[in-house]
Scaffold this active site. Structure first.
Site, PDB file in Angstrom:
ATOM      1  N   ASP A  94       0.855  -1.192   0.000  1.00 37.15           N
ATOM      2  CA  ASP A  94       0.000   0.000   0.000  1.00 37.15           C
ATOM      3  C   ASP A  94       0.892   1.245   0.000  1.00 37.15           C
ATOM      4  OD1 ASP A  94      -3.209   0.550   1.016  1.00 37.15           O
ATOM      5  OD2 ASP A  94      -1.771   2.214   1.117  1.00 37.15           O
ATOM      6  N   GLY A 126     -15.866   2.907   3.113  1.00 35.93           N
ATOM      7  CA  GLY A 126     -14.558   3.551   3.033  1.00 35.93           C
ATOM      8  C   GLY A 126     -13.740   3.158   1.816  1.00 35.93           C
ATOM      9  N   GLN A 127     -14.393   2.600   0.802  1.00 29.93           N
ATOM     10  CA  GLN A 127     -13.658   2.206  -0.398  1.00 29.93           C
ATOM     11  C   GLN A 127     -13.337   3.436  -1.239  1.00 29.93           C
ATOM     12  OE1 GLN A 127     -15.702  -0.627  -2.923  1.00 29.93           O
ATOM     13  NE2 GLN A 127     -13.865  -1.030  -4.146  1.00 29.93           N
ATOM     14  N   HIS A 183      -9.958  -4.994  -3.579  1.00 32.31           N
ATOM     15  CA  HIS A 183      -8.647  -5.242  -2.973  1.00 32.31           C
ATOM     16  C   HIS A 183      -8.840  -5.696  -1.540  1.00 32.31           C
ATOM     17  CE1 HIS A 183      -9.751  -0.993  -2.733  1.00 32.31           C
ATOM     18  NE2 HIS A 183      -9.178  -0.961  -1.543  1.00 32.31           N
ATOM     19  N   HIS A 195      -7.030  -5.743   1.945  1.00 32.06           N
ATOM     20  CA  HIS A 195      -5.897  -5.224   2.718  1.00 32.06           C
ATOM     21  C   HIS A 195      -5.410  -6.338   3.647  1.00 32.06           C
ATOM     22  CE1 HIS A 195      -6.755  -0.762   2.164  1.00 32.06           C
ATOM     23  NE2 HIS A 195      -7.944  -1.250   1.867  1.00 32.06           N
TER      24      HIS A 195
END
Ligand code: AMP
Ligand code: ZN
Length: 111
Positions: free
Chosen positions: A28, A90-91, A97, A99
């Site tokens: 990230d 919160g995308q 993806h 995390h």
């Protein structure tokens, strides 16, 4: 399509830390912990509600996650998987993806 995670997954941008036929993973850009990896399908899937391919889902969670956890050294003490979905989830990048976050003690509830 102008999707940043499609470009990264194709190897056109940044550095992959893991790759196989269907999945790619990379660090990230704004890590929230000592280990913060994003695991993405190579095909463009907008979010988890669009992931119809059960084999791909199983591959990510039963093969790729354990491999990356081991590779990054978080397999022993634990880690967190997060799949932010949609606006309230919160995308911020609309390519599915997962995390994988670890290397420190996590807190709960998340923000
Ligand atoms: P989310 O908020 O769940 O959609 O997560 C998007 C994540 O992508 C954030 O943690 C960002 O730091 C990360 N991110 C955005 N652009 C890039 C990039 N070009 N390379 C690596 N990570 C990125
Ligand atoms: Zn994409």
């Amino acid at each position: 399509m102008d999707c940043i995670f499609c470009k990264i997954a194709r190897g056109e941008l940044g550095t992959l830390i893991y790759e196989d036929e269907t999945v790619a993973a990379f660090n990230d850009a704004n890590p929230q912990a000592p280990v913060h990896v994003l695991i993405v399908p190579k095909i463009h899937v907008a979010n988890i509600t669009e992931l119809a391919d059960k084999n791909l889902a199983a591959h990510i969670f039963t093969e790729v996650v354990p491999k990356i956890a081991q590779k990054t050294g978080v397999d022993k003490n634990g880690f967190r998987l997060v799949v932010n979905t949609g606006d309230e989830g919160g995308q911020t990048v609309n390519h599915l993806h997962v995390h994988l976050i670890g290397g420190r003690k996590m807190t709960w509830p998340p923000g």
